[in-house]
Design an enzyme around this catalytic site. Sequence first.
Site, PDB file in Angstrom:
ATOM      1  N   LYS A  44      -7.036  34.252 -31.427  1.00  0.00           N
ATOM      2  CA  LYS A  44      -7.369  34.277 -33.017  1.00  0.00           C
ATOM      3  C   LYS A  44      -6.881  35.575 -34.157  1.00  0.00           C
ATOM      4  O   LYS A  44      -6.432  34.930 -35.003  1.00  0.00           O
ATOM      5  CB  LYS A  44      -8.622  33.786 -33.957  1.00  0.00           C
ATOM      6  CG  LYS A  44      -9.600  32.823 -33.192  1.00  0.00           C
ATOM      7  CD  LYS A  44     -10.390  32.786 -33.667  1.00  0.00           C
ATOM      8  CE  LYS A  44     -11.653  31.394 -32.600  1.00  0.00           C
ATOM      9  NZ  LYS A  44     -13.212  31.769 -33.448  1.00  0.00           N
ATOM     10  N   ARG A  45      -6.599  36.377 -33.412  1.00  0.00           N
ATOM     11  CA  ARG A  45      -6.607  37.654 -33.736  1.00  0.00           C
ATOM     12  C   ARG A  45      -5.153  38.028 -33.799  1.00  0.00           C
ATOM     13  O   ARG A  45      -4.563  38.886 -34.445  1.00  0.00           O
ATOM     14  CB  ARG A  45      -7.103  38.744 -33.293  1.00  0.00           C
ATOM     15  CG  ARG A  45      -8.505  38.585 -33.583  1.00  0.00           C
ATOM     16  CD  ARG A  45      -9.352  39.455 -32.982  1.00  0.00           C
ATOM     17  NE  ARG A  45     -10.216  38.776 -31.376  1.00  0.00           N
ATOM     18  CZ  ARG A  45     -10.856  37.776 -31.410  1.00  0.00           C
ATOM     19  NH1 ARG A  45     -11.537  37.740 -32.138  1.00  0.00           N
ATOM     20  NH2 ARG A  45     -10.982  37.407 -30.570  1.00  0.00           N
TER      21      ARG A  45
END
Length: 492
Positions: free
Chosen positions: A261-262
């Site tokens: 996600k990052r």
Amino acid sequence: MANATPVRVRFCPSPTGNPHVGLIRTALFNWAYARHNKGSLVFRIEDTDAARDSEESYQQLLDSFHWLGFDWDEGPEVGGPHAPYRQSQRMDIYKDVADKLLAAGHAYHCYCTTEELDARREAARQAGRPSGYDGTCRELTAEQKAAYEAEGRTSIVRFRMPDEPITFTDLVRGELTFTPENVPDYGIVRANGAPLYTLVNPIDDALMRITHVLRGEDLLSSTPRQIALYKALIELGVAKEIPAFGHLPYVMGEGNKKLSKRDPQASLNLYRDRGFLPEGLLNYLALLGWSFSADQDIFSVSELIEKFDIADVNANPARFDLKKAEAINADHIRQLDVKDFIAACEPWLKPPHANWAPEDFDQAAWEAIAPHAQTRLTVLSDITANVDFLFLKEPVEDEASWTKAMKGDPAALLTTARAKLADADWTSPESLKEAVLAAGEEHGLKLGKAQAPVRVAVTGRTVGLPLFESLEVLGKERTLQRIDAALAKLAG
Ligand code: GLU
Ligand code: ZN
């Protein structure tokens, strides 16, 4: 069975952070599956984690879904028979079901402290035994509980897993079996009374009569737990049937590591900001685990819906490939009607993107050049730099382009080109090309070499839209002025 029971799928993100491509792919597959089967898509917000969830993130989800063109049959904004669709507004329901599970013996209070759990887990690991919860509090007597409470201990609620293997047929992976030692009893309510994902997600799937759970592979380990919980919920009259489960493959990013996600590449906003078309992005994301056909990568959203089947999803990890995403997007840009292309570019022709004064924008010039841009862009945000030569008073100063193009005797070439362009027929790009070609010949240069200084003099850059069409749209007077300015600069 598929014919008898209408398909009901759900998309149930937690509103944390920015929407990312993994989440969007899951939403896309659920949406496509619902639409393909003429079923329903339930949009549910899993916002029971007050510490991580935010209203801003919730608004971003809605906004992203609107942008992508997703619609849903039940959920925020549209309501439905199972409202509310935000878990934060359903806390009474979870409390009630948790109490029923406790009363029926499907769940129990566990008083173990974190330190005790850690110590026992470590001991089990060293002894080579399974290191999950060991069942210490499974059969506590009323006295034992009272004693713990007198000590001031708090308790979580744990679900009691059956002591038998759990087998189910994953829609993507086929039959899977989980043995009891791999699926220990697990927490469903925190010591402070807050229900956990492990409880609220299956309760809502049950109450909302979800028939198919399609979600990421990262959630595969929670499926045997949820199936066991489902069985208890059926016994309690809360659930009717266990849904079918299908786990979508991981998406691998750079270096063959799971896209996280990052990762900046994982952020949906990146693609929006760069000017991906929603249909281009959806086309690409659909290919992460699915394929349209062996020889066709480009398809529309309606073609996707027509063909999509969960049975065709591949269990192998999918590889995220930005270049391919761009190539697919470029294809979708080319397929637009020119007028839609012109409209789609509009945000990039305005502040804060535009580097020219708004009053210098010329709609007629833009519409004249647009068809030439449409065939060349991979992302819409590139339009600004491609057309700024038309609207800036002077072309951008790009030293790298200047140095690269102004080689040999550029002043001599530009002087000849200027003279020939001054005599050319400005209603035809062909005539402008002949002028530059002839100028090149006089100086022993091929068209490509002769064209470069002209391009940099006029547009400021070595790369851009087809030069002669660009000159035609810019017009004779401004073109010649710019060549004069370049000659002055060369003369130093
Ligand atoms: N709220 C969960 C998540 O965001 C949903 C998982 C599921 O689809 O069951 O991962
Ligand atoms: Zn315990």
